[in-house]
Design a protein around this motif. Structure first.
Motif, PDB file in Angstrom:
ATOM      1  N   THR A   5       0.789  -1.226   0.000  1.00  0.00           N
ATOM      2  CA  THR A   5       0.000   0.000   0.000  1.00  0.00           C
ATOM      3  C   THR A   5       0.824   1.281   0.000  1.00  0.00           C
ATOM      4  O   THR A   5       0.607   2.174  -0.815  1.00  0.00           O
ATOM      5  CB  THR A   5      -0.946   0.009   1.216  1.00  0.00           C
ATOM      6  OG1 THR A   5      -1.614  -1.239   1.286  1.00  0.00           O
ATOM      7  CG2 THR A   5      -1.964   1.120   1.114  1.00  0.00           C
ATOM      8  N   ALA A   9       0.924   5.052  -2.238  1.00  0.00           N
ATOM      9  CA  ALA A   9       0.310   6.247  -1.658  1.00  0.00           C
ATOM     10  C   ALA A   9       1.225   7.430  -1.972  1.00  0.00           C
ATOM     11  O   ALA A   9       2.426   7.367  -1.688  1.00  0.00           O
ATOM     12  CB  ALA A   9       0.138   6.070  -0.146  1.00  0.00           C
ATOM     13  N   ASP A  11       2.148  10.472  -0.876  1.00  0.00           N
ATOM     14  CA  ASP A  11       3.066  11.090   0.093  1.00  0.00           C
ATOM     15  C   ASP A  11       4.153  10.132   0.550  1.00  0.00           C
ATOM     16  O   ASP A  11       5.323  10.504   0.663  1.00  0.00           O
ATOM     17  CB  ASP A  11       2.303  11.621   1.309  1.00  0.00           C
ATOM     18  CG  ASP A  11       1.440  12.822   0.969  1.00  0.00           C
ATOM     19  OD1 ASP A  11       1.610  13.403  -0.114  1.00  0.00           O
ATOM     20  OD2 ASP A  11       0.580  13.173   1.808  1.00  0.00           O
ATOM     21  N   TRP A 131      -0.398   8.539   6.511  1.00  0.00           N
ATOM     22  CA  TRP A 131      -1.274   8.358   5.351  1.00  0.00           C
ATOM     23  C   TRP A 131      -2.569   7.742   5.844  1.00  0.00           C
ATOM     24  O   TRP A 131      -2.617   7.123   6.891  1.00  0.00           O
ATOM     25  CB  TRP A 131      -0.608   7.460   4.304  1.00  0.00           C
ATOM     26  CG  TRP A 131      -0.584   6.035   4.750  1.00  0.00           C
ATOM     27  CD1 TRP A 131       0.284   5.476   5.633  1.00  0.00           C
ATOM     28  CD2 TRP A 131      -1.494   5.008   4.400  1.00  0.00           C
ATOM     29  NE1 TRP A 131      -0.020   4.173   5.845  1.00  0.00           N
ATOM     30  CE2 TRP A 131      -1.116   3.843   5.099  1.00  0.00           C
ATOM     31  CE3 TRP A 131      -2.590   4.950   3.561  1.00  0.00           C
ATOM     32  CZ2 TRP A 131      -1.801   2.649   4.971  1.00  0.00           C
ATOM     33  CZ3 TRP A 131      -3.267   3.751   3.430  1.00  0.00           C
ATOM     34  CH2 TRP A 131      -2.871   2.624   4.130  1.00  0.00           C
ATOM     35  N   ASN A 132      -3.619   7.924   5.054  1.00  0.00           N
ATOM     36  CA  ASN A 132      -4.904   7.367   5.453  1.00  0.00           C
ATOM     37  C   ASN A 132      -5.838   7.291   4.257  1.00  0.00           C
ATOM     38  O   ASN A 132      -7.017   7.581   4.382  1.00  0.00           O
ATOM     39  CB  ASN A 132      -5.522   8.221   6.566  1.00  0.00           C
ATOM     40  CG  ASN A 132      -6.697   7.527   7.210  1.00  0.00           C
ATOM     41  OD1 ASN A 132      -6.938   6.349   6.977  1.00  0.00           O
ATOM     42  ND2 ASN A 132      -7.450   8.251   8.016  1.00  0.00           N
ATOM     43  N   ASP A 133      -5.305   6.925   3.099  1.00  0.00           N
ATOM     44  CA  ASP A 133      -6.140   6.914   1.904  1.00  0.00           C
ATOM     45  C   ASP A 133      -5.828   5.694   1.046  1.00  0.00           C
ATOM     46  O   ASP A 133      -5.155   5.803   0.015  1.00  0.00           O
ATOM     47  CB  ASP A 133      -5.919   8.204   1.120  1.00  0.00           C
ATOM     48  CG  ASP A 133      -6.918   8.373  -0.010  1.00  0.00           C
ATOM     49  OD1 ASP A 133      -7.783   7.486  -0.213  1.00  0.00           O
ATOM     50  OD2 ASP A 133      -6.828   9.393  -0.717  1.00  0.00           O
ATOM     51  N   PRO A 134      -6.311   4.510   1.448  1.00  0.00           N
ATOM     52  CA  PRO A 134      -6.018   3.300   0.675  1.00  0.00           C
ATOM     53  C   PRO A 134      -6.621   3.327  -0.732  1.00  0.00           C
ATOM     54  O   PRO A 134      -6.092   2.699  -1.640  1.00  0.00           O
ATOM     55  CB  PRO A 134      -6.599   2.174   1.518  1.00  0.00           C
ATOM     56  CG  PRO A 134      -7.567   2.813   2.439  1.00  0.00           C
ATOM     57  CD  PRO A 134      -7.103   4.222   2.640  1.00  0.00           C
ATOM     58  N   VAL A 135      -7.699   4.070  -0.927  1.00  0.00           N
ATOM     59  CA  VAL A 135      -8.316   4.120  -2.255  1.00  0.00           C
ATOM     60  C   VAL A 135      -7.374   4.800  -3.244  1.00  0.00           C
ATOM     61  O   VAL A 135      -7.166   4.316  -4.364  1.00  0.00           O
ATOM     62  CB  VAL A 135      -9.692   4.829  -2.191  1.00  0.00           C
ATOM     63  CG1 VAL A 135     -10.258   5.045  -3.589  1.00  0.00           C
ATOM     64  CG2 VAL A 135     -10.658   4.016  -1.335  1.00  0.00           C
ATOM     65  N   THR A 136      -6.768   5.923  -2.844  1.00  0.00           N
ATOM     66  CA  THR A 136      -5.810   6.605  -3.717  1.00  0.00           C
ATOM     67  C   THR A 136      -4.595   5.709  -3.978  1.00  0.00           C
ATOM     68  O   THR A 136      -4.089   5.662  -5.101  1.00  0.00           O
ATOM     69  CB  THR A 136      -5.376   7.949  -3.092  1.00  0.00           C
ATOM     70  OG1 THR A 136      -6.534   8.774  -2.970  1.00  0.00           O
ATOM     71  CG2 THR A 136      -4.344   8.652  -3.952  1.00  0.00           C
ATOM     72  N   ARG A 139      -5.607   3.134  -6.542  1.00  0.00           N
ATOM     73  CA  ARG A 139      -5.643   3.754  -7.876  1.00  0.00           C
ATOM     74  C   ARG A 139      -4.227   3.947  -8.420  1.00  0.00           C
ATOM     75  O   ARG A 139      -3.964   3.729  -9.601  1.00  0.00           O
ATOM     76  CB  ARG A 139      -6.379   5.085  -7.823  1.00  0.00           C
ATOM     77  CG  ARG A 139      -7.862   4.931  -7.678  1.00  0.00           C
ATOM     78  CD  ARG A 139      -8.570   6.276  -7.723  1.00  0.00           C
ATOM     79  NE  ARG A 139      -9.993   6.078  -7.544  1.00  0.00           N
ATOM     80  CZ  ARG A 139     -10.743   6.809  -6.731  1.00  0.00           C
ATOM     81  NH1 ARG A 139     -10.218   7.806  -6.050  1.00  0.00           N
ATOM     82  NH2 ARG A 139     -12.029   6.559  -6.623  1.00  0.00           N
TER      83      ARG A 139
END
Length: 177
Positions: A5, A9, A11, A131-136, A139
């Motif tokens: 992951t 991501a 960042d 970080w906290n956006d697994p969807v991004t 993608r």
């Protein structure tokens, strides 16, 4: 490709690339603790028998290694020691000469859960951004997979990298038995 992951991501991917290019790292500490199976915690996640059986080593271990290996180099030796519940402590020696210490688990008390990677070296200290956006990230992984197919160039998180992660985790697990 292997979906590690934080390698996708934005960042954290940028931070990994910057720290790898900077070099001069002496040691690192990584803490990857979840509270999924902590006593008294009602998980909202769906049941995952393999996670309960294999624990943090196999669940979060690949992610921690996927951050440290590009920065510090491949692992040349490792030691594994069990901690409480499913917690595992790994000490690694890297091809760059640096060492790292990892704490991995899924059964930490809720107040102790979290992810942190800290590098120490010639340039002082660097901490991986949160970080906290697994969807991004997902993608980003799809975009990177498409680019690898289009250019016929392997991605750093290809099947060979996945195999190396598996070899390292299997070695650690064998030391815990």
């Amino acid at each position: 490709m292997v979906f590690c992951t934080l390698r996708f991501a934005p960042d954290t991917e940028t931070w990994i690339e910057e720290q790898s290019a900077l070099g001069g790292w002496f040691t690192a500490q990584a803490r990857w603790l979840g509270a999924r199976y902590a006593h008294g915690v009602d998980s909202v996640s769906p049941p995952s028998p393999w996670r309960r059986e294999r624990g943090g080593l196999w669940d979060v271990g690949p992610h921690a290694l996927s951050v440290l290996i590009p920065i510090l180099g491949d692992v040349t030796s490792l030691s594994a020691v069990p901690g409480p519940a499913d917690t595992v402590h790994l000490t690694l020696r890297h091809s760059s000469g640096a060492s790292s210490a990892l704490t991995l688990g899924l059964s930490a008390p809720a107040g102790a859960a979290g992810t942190r990677v800290e590098l120490l070296g010639d340039h002082g200290k660097s901490v991986m951004p949160k970080w906290n956006d697994p969807v991004t990230a997902f993608r980003g992984a799809i975009d990177e997979l498409r680019a690898a197919i289009r250019t016929d160039r392997p991605h750093p998180c290809d099947i060979r990298f996945g195999l190396r992660l598996t070899e390292l985790l299997a070695e650690a697990e064998s030391q815990l038995s």
